[in-house]
Motif scaffolding. Structure first.
Motif, PDB file in Angstrom:
ATOM      1  N   GLU A 111      40.915  44.637  44.338  1.00 42.34           N
ATOM      2  CA  GLU A 111      40.278  45.351  43.228  1.00 42.34           C
ATOM      3  C   GLU A 111      40.530  44.629  41.909  1.00 42.34           C
ATOM      4  OE1 GLU A 111      39.623  50.006  42.870  1.00 42.34           O
ATOM      5  OE2 GLU A 111      41.675  49.424  42.390  1.00 42.34           O
ATOM      6  N   GLY A 112      39.512  44.584  41.071  1.00 42.10           N
ATOM      7  CA  GLY A 112      39.642  44.016  39.740  1.00 42.10           C
ATOM      8  C   GLY A 112      39.654  42.495  39.681  1.00 42.10           C
TER       9      GLY A 112
ATOM     10  N   THR B  67      44.077  49.314  46.819  1.00 43.82           N
ATOM     11  CA  THR B  67      43.630  48.486  45.688  1.00 43.82           C
ATOM     12  C   THR B  67      43.506  47.010  46.035  1.00 43.82           C
ATOM     13  OG1 THR B  67      45.903  48.226  44.924  1.00 43.82           O
ATOM     14  CG2 THR B  67      44.626  50.065  43.984  1.00 43.82           C
TER      15      THR B  67
ATOM     16  N   ASP C 275      31.840  46.676  39.063  1.00 46.74           N
ATOM     17  CA  ASP C 275      32.703  47.830  39.279  1.00 46.74           C
ATOM     18  C   ASP C 275      33.256  47.845  40.705  1.00 46.74           C
ATOM     19  OD1 ASP C 275      32.296  48.818  36.696  1.00 46.74           O
ATOM     20  OD2 ASP C 275      30.427  49.791  37.302  1.00 46.74           O
ATOM     21  N   ASP C 276      33.355  46.679  41.321  1.00 41.38           N
ATOM     22  CA  ASP C 276      33.793  46.550  42.715  1.00 41.38           C
ATOM     23  C   ASP C 276      32.940  47.386  43.663  1.00 41.38           C
ATOM     24  OD1 ASP C 276      35.841  44.700  42.276  1.00 41.38           O
ATOM     25  OD2 ASP C 276      37.269  46.272  41.741  1.00 41.38           O
TER      26      ASP C 276
END
Length: 193
Positions: free
Chosen positions: A168-169, A165, A176-177
């Motif tokens: 991510e984000g 991760t 949406d990566d």
């Protein structure tokens, strides 16, 4: 000289034939230009992946050298100059603890993935040109198992990798990566002695 017995027949190429030839040649040249553009894009992505692999392996070696402070290397995300300048542990005159050395190693690692060591001047602006595009570096440690990941912005849209991760984000790699590229290495560093 040969004279035609049919006075209505033409010799040579007509304007229509020349135009058709130009259209065919233009389509071919556009295809070559598109191929060249895609080759440059894929080559740049491979350079980014190679750089990510090198900075991850460099950090593994730094952690193996300073294995008494493995927990001090743990970070959920470096990149974008998020770490303040630590005490310099470079040179023989400084006395650094293993924790100080870990902080210095993380700072140097961040400078490497951000590309701050290589710069180019554009007029009065100095640009960092040697690092990854929008990088994020993450390190975890659990009972000797160390996982080092580097995420960066890739030029080719793919599905978001689920192996780790890291990054991510954050909104750095598309909605949406989908442009998040990831290099992850898991190794074991024994700090029992």
């Amino acid at each position: 000289m040969f004279l035609s017995s049919h006075p209505g027949h033409q010799k040579g190429a007509t304007l229509i034939e020349v135009l058709i030839s130009l259209v065919i040649m233009s389509v071919g040249m556009l295809g070559v230009a598109s191929l060249q553009l895609n080759a440059k894009r894929v080559n740049y992505d491979s350079v980014q992946r190679t750089l990510a692999a090198n900075v991850v392996l460099d950090m593994v070696e730094k952690m193996r050298t300073n294995k008494n402070a493995l927990d001090s290397y743990v970070t959920s995300g470096v990149g974008g100059q998020s770490i303040s300048t630590p005490t310099s542990c470079h040179g023989s005159s400084t006395s650094c603890t293993s924790t100080d050395l870990a902080a210095y190693d993380l700072w140097m690692w961040e400078r490497t993935i951000d590309g701050l060591a290589e710069t180019a001047t554009n007029g009065s602006t100095t640009l960092s040109v040697g690092g990854l595009v929008s990088p994020t570096g993450c390190i975890t440690h659990n009972a000797g198992q160390v996982t080092i990941s580097v995420a960066w912005y890739g030029s080719i849209e793919m599905s978001n990798p689920t192996a780790n991760t890291c990054g991510e984000g954050l909104g750095k790699y598309g909605d949406d990566d989908e442009r998040r590229q990831l290099f992850t290495l898991t190794t074991y560093i024994d700090n029992s002695f």
